[in-house]
Design a protein around this motif. Structure first.
Motif, PDB file in Angstrom:
ATOM      1  N   LEU A 241       0.868  -1.221  -0.053  1.00 20.28           N
ATOM      2  CA  LEU A 241       0.239   0.212   0.180  1.00 20.28           C
ATOM      3  C   LEU A 241       0.699   1.320  -0.294  1.00 20.28           C
ATOM      4  CD1 LEU A 241      -2.836  -0.946   2.764  1.00 20.28           C
ATOM      5  CD2 LEU A 241      -3.066  -0.933   0.253  1.00 20.28           C
ATOM      6  N   GLY A 242       0.254   2.249  -0.623  1.00 22.31           N
ATOM      7  CA  GLY A 242       1.081   3.651  -0.544  1.00 22.31           C
ATOM      8  C   GLY A 242       0.485   4.161   0.610  1.00 22.31           C
ATOM      9  N   THR A 243       1.966   5.283   1.044  1.00 20.28           N
ATOM     10  CA  THR A 243       1.812   5.841   2.352  1.00 20.28           C
ATOM     11  C   THR A 243       1.104   7.191   2.106  1.00 20.28           C
ATOM     12  OG1 THR A 243       3.957   6.563   2.084  1.00 20.28           O
ATOM     13  CG2 THR A 243       3.620   4.330   3.037  1.00 20.28           C
ATOM     14  N   GLU A 244       0.552   7.753   1.219  1.00 13.35           N
ATOM     15  CA  GLU A 244       0.294   8.894   0.993  1.00 13.35           C
ATOM     16  C   GLU A 244      -0.881   9.554   1.889  1.00 13.35           C
ATOM     17  OE1 GLU A 244       0.500   6.792  -1.391  1.00 13.35           O
ATOM     18  OE2 GLU A 244       2.154   7.432  -2.844  1.00 13.35           O
ATOM     19  N   ILE A 245      -1.858   8.449   1.978  1.00 13.79           N
ATOM     20  CA  ILE A 245      -2.868   8.936   2.840  1.00 13.79           C
ATOM     21  C   ILE A 245      -2.723   8.831   4.507  1.00 13.79           C
ATOM     22  CG2 ILE A 245      -5.226   8.331   3.550  1.00 13.79           C
ATOM     23  CD1 ILE A 245      -5.477   6.889   0.799  1.00 13.79           C
ATOM     24  N   GLU A 246      -1.860   7.830   4.830  1.00 16.75           N
ATOM     25  CA  GLU A 246      -1.390   7.927   6.095  1.00 16.75           C
ATOM     26  C   GLU A 246      -0.442   8.913   6.499  1.00 16.75           C
ATOM     27  OE1 GLU A 246       0.317   4.029   7.076  1.00 16.75           O
ATOM     28  OE2 GLU A 246      -0.924   3.081   5.169  1.00 16.75           O
ATOM     29  N   ASP A 247       0.382   9.514   5.457  1.00 16.74           N
ATOM     30  CA  ASP A 247       1.308  10.608   5.659  1.00 16.74           C
ATOM     31  C   ASP A 247       0.374  12.024   5.776  1.00 16.74           C
ATOM     32  OD1 ASP A 247       3.491   9.167   5.605  1.00 16.74           O
ATOM     33  OD2 ASP A 247       3.501   9.399   3.388  1.00 16.74           O
ATOM     34  N   ALA A 248      -0.764  11.901   4.955  1.00 19.30           N
ATOM     35  CA  ALA A 248      -1.588  13.031   5.263  1.00 19.30           C
ATOM     36  C   ALA A 248      -2.445  13.117   6.607  1.00 19.30           C
ATOM     37  CB  ALA A 248      -2.620  13.146   4.020  1.00 19.30           C
ATOM     38  N   ALA A 249      -2.569  12.134   7.078  1.00 19.91           N
ATOM     39  CA  ALA A 249      -3.403  11.744   8.424  1.00 19.91           C
ATOM     40  C   ALA A 249      -2.544  12.186   9.402  1.00 19.91           C
ATOM     41  CB  ALA A 249      -3.601  10.326   8.776  1.00 19.91           C
ATOM     42  N   ARG A 250      -1.216  12.083   9.491  1.00 22.41           N
ATOM     43  CA  ARG A 250      -0.196  12.298  10.415  1.00 22.41           C
ATOM     44  C   ARG A 250      -0.157  13.831  10.316  1.00 22.41           C
ATOM     45  NH1 ARG A 250       1.893   7.048   9.523  1.00 22.41           N
ATOM     46  NH2 ARG A 250       3.318   7.718   7.650  1.00 22.41           N
ATOM     47  N   VAL A 251       0.140  14.332   9.124  1.00 21.34           N
ATOM     48  CA  VAL A 251       0.282  15.787   9.232  1.00 21.34           C
ATOM     49  C   VAL A 251      -0.950  16.412   9.655  1.00 21.34           C
ATOM     50  CG1 VAL A 251       0.161  17.640   7.534  1.00 21.34           C
ATOM     51  CG2 VAL A 251       1.794  15.879   7.322  1.00 21.34           C
ATOM     52  N   ASP A 252      -2.283  15.949   9.714  1.00 24.18           N
ATOM     53  CA  ASP A 252      -3.414  16.599  10.370  1.00 24.18           C
ATOM     54  C   ASP A 252      -3.409  16.274  11.832  1.00 24.18           C
ATOM     55  OD1 ASP A 252      -4.292  17.501   7.920  1.00 24.18           O
ATOM     56  OD2 ASP A 252      -5.635  15.885   7.316  1.00 24.18           O
ATOM     57  N   GLY A 253      -2.409  15.546  12.174  1.00 27.21           N
ATOM     58  CA  GLY A 253      -2.242  15.362  13.978  1.00 27.21           C
ATOM     59  C   GLY A 253      -2.765  13.797  14.228  1.00 27.21           C
ATOM     60  N   CYS A 254      -3.026  13.068  13.431  1.00 22.70           N
ATOM     61  CA  CYS A 254      -3.364  11.640  13.909  1.00 22.70           C
ATOM     62  C   CYS A 254      -2.161  11.082  14.103  1.00 22.70           C
ATOM     63  CB  CYS A 254      -4.073  11.032  12.616  1.00 22.70           C
ATOM     64  SG  CYS A 254      -5.016   9.720  13.037  1.00 22.70           S
TER      65      CYS A 254
ATOM     66  N   PHE B 294      -0.149   7.174  15.618  1.00 21.31           N
ATOM     67  CA  PHE B 294       0.138   5.885  14.905  1.00 21.31           C
ATOM     68  C   PHE B 294      -1.110   5.088  15.104  1.00 21.31           C
ATOM     69  CE2 PHE B 294       1.869   1.705  14.689  1.00 21.31           C
ATOM     70  CZ  PHE B 294       2.558   1.808  13.296  1.00 21.31           C
ATOM     71  N   PHE B 295      -1.703   4.985  16.189  1.00 17.22           N
ATOM     72  CA  PHE B 295      -2.884   4.215  16.544  1.00 17.22           C
ATOM     73  C   PHE B 295      -4.058   4.710  15.750  1.00 17.22           C
ATOM     74  CE2 PHE B 295      -6.327   2.684  18.656  1.00 17.22           C
ATOM     75  CZ  PHE B 295      -6.304   1.243  18.615  1.00 17.22           C
ATOM     76  N   GLY B 296      -4.085   6.121  15.774  1.00 17.17           N
ATOM     77  CA  GLY B 296      -5.328   6.450  14.928  1.00 17.17           C
ATOM     78  C   GLY B 296      -5.183   6.373  13.395  1.00 17.17           C
ATOM     79  N   THR B 297      -3.863   6.688  13.073  1.00 12.18           N
ATOM     80  CA  THR B 297      -3.577   6.372  11.639  1.00 12.18           C
ATOM     81  C   THR B 297      -4.119   4.856  11.258  1.00 12.18           C
ATOM     82  OG1 THR B 297      -1.875   8.073  11.495  1.00 12.18           O
ATOM     83  CG2 THR B 297      -2.079   6.474   9.672  1.00 12.18           C
ATOM     84  N   TYR B 298      -3.671   3.784  11.996  1.00 11.80           N
ATOM     85  CA  TYR B 298      -4.024   2.325  11.755  1.00 11.80           C
ATOM     86  C   TYR B 298      -5.558   2.433  11.909  1.00 11.80           C
ATOM     87  CZ  TYR B 298      -5.389  -2.151  13.480  1.00 11.80           C
ATOM     88  OH  TYR B 298      -5.777  -3.398  13.791  1.00 11.80           O
ATOM     89  N   ARG B 299      -6.198   2.930  12.925  1.00  9.96           N
ATOM     90  CA  ARG B 299      -7.735   2.671  12.913  1.00  9.96           C
ATOM     91  C   ARG B 299      -8.368   3.275  11.859  1.00  9.96           C
ATOM     92  NH1 ARG B 299     -11.640   5.279  16.122  1.00  9.96           N
ATOM     93  NH2 ARG B 299     -10.333   6.607  17.171  1.00  9.96           N
ATOM     94  N   ARG B 300      -8.137   4.686  11.628  1.00 12.89           N
ATOM     95  CA  ARG B 300      -8.920   5.344  10.713  1.00 12.89           C
ATOM     96  C   ARG B 300      -8.594   5.250   9.408  1.00 12.89           C
ATOM     97  NH1 ARG B 300      -8.387   8.837  15.471  1.00 12.89           N
ATOM     98  NH2 ARG B 300     -10.178   9.584  16.358  1.00 12.89           N
TER      99      ARG B 300
END
Length: 309
Positions: free
Chosen positions: A193-206, A208-214
């Motif tokens: 899987l690409g990491t673009e969406i996860e990187d965007a979620a972390r930039v928005d303050g999410c 590690f666990f929140g990125t995994y769950r959401r």
């Protein structure tokens, strides 16, 4: 506009419309193509018939009288259709209780395995932990060495010492036996899987666990359905673990152990093979239903591995 100028315009429109219709038109198959397709269909039909023949024979034998099955010329079709064999299999060995045990254990295994495998596989794919290579090497060793039988007795003793030599302990032991391969399936899927969406979620303050769950968990749906189907099949068909836990407590038997026990319930000195086959067919129904319902997602779990769009 004159007729001389309108004619080329109409021809141009027809050619343009035809050009748009050509891609949707099915190309004609050549004779060599028909031969290849015919050979492929014949091979697939032969393979399907070879795989379905034992199932059909088992179904017909489960509806046959016992004397026909043990005779030297049993035949394929039953001489008399004994539908009571299924009722005998259900009532003779307390199948209702065994079915409930199988449902409870399998449900627990699938829930624990889905939660733990998804988290473990995601962490191994996205993090670089100290000693991760050693940990993965140990995981791989357990897959290739095959410690299931050797570890069964120690696992049972541990469960008994902890006071969970019951359906809960059976669930944990079965879950431990199938988790490792599912962790690697999830890890391989997440690595693709690409990491673009996860990187965007972390930039928005999410976190590690929140990125995994959401974010990651919804993307892992195809591979999680694959692990659910595999885990359901492995737990439902497991024989060794339920047998070890139910030797001293027959009420803990699952459906597979109960079907096996039917062959020892002899009638007139002979095992009732028709009743055993009837019980085996009933035990097979939940697996077939689960696979039919989830087969589309099961195939996607093996083929998808990238972010689309």
């Amino acid at each position: 506009m004159s007729a001389r100028t309108e004619a080329p315009a109409r021809e141009e429109q027809q050619v343009s419309a035809g050009a748009h219709r050509v891609p949707g038109r099915r190309p004609r198959r050549t004779p060599a193509g028909w031969v290849r397709v015919s050979v492929l269909w014949i091979l697939l039909t032969v393979l399907a018939a070879g795989m379905l023949t034992p199932l059909v024979f088992g179904l017909l034998a489960s509806l046959s009288p016992l004397d026909q099955i043990i005779s030297t010329r049993p035949g394929l079709l039953p001489r008399t259709w004994e539908w009571s064999n299924y009722l005998d299999a259900w009532t003779r060995s307390n199948f209702a209780r065994y079915f409930l045990n199988s449902v409870l254990v399998t449900t627990g295994v699938v829930v624990f395995d889905t939660f733990a495998s998804s988290m473990s596989g995601y962490v191994l794919a996205r993090k670089r932990l100290p000693g991760q290579r050693i940990l993965e090497a140990v995981y791989m060793a357990t897959l290739f060495i095959g410690l299931t039988t050797a570890m069964l007795y120690p696992q049972y003793k541990i469960a008994r010492a902890l006071g969970i030599d019951n359906l809960l302990g059976m669930t944990f032991v079965e879950y431990a036996g199938i988790m490792v391969i599912h962790v690697y399936l999830v890890k391989a899927f997440v690595s693709g899987l690409g990491t673009e969406i996860e990187d965007a979620a972390r930039v928005d303050g999410c976190g590690f666990f929140g990125t995994y769950r959401r974010v990651a968990l919804p993307l892992m749906a195809p591979i999680l359905v694959t692990t659910i189907v595999l885990g359901f099949q492995a737990s439902w068909n497991n024989y060794q673990v339920p047998l070890a836990f139910s030797l001293a407590a027959p009420d803990l038997r699952t459906l597979i152990v109960g079907v096996s026990a039917l062959q020892y319930d002899a009638v007139e000195g002979m095992a009732a093979y028709n009743v055993v086959l009837a019980g085996a067919n009933m035990a097979l129904i939940p697996i077939v239903v689960v696979f039919i319902v989830l087969q589309r997602f099961f195939v996607r779990g093996w083929t998808e591995g990238a972010v689309k769009g």
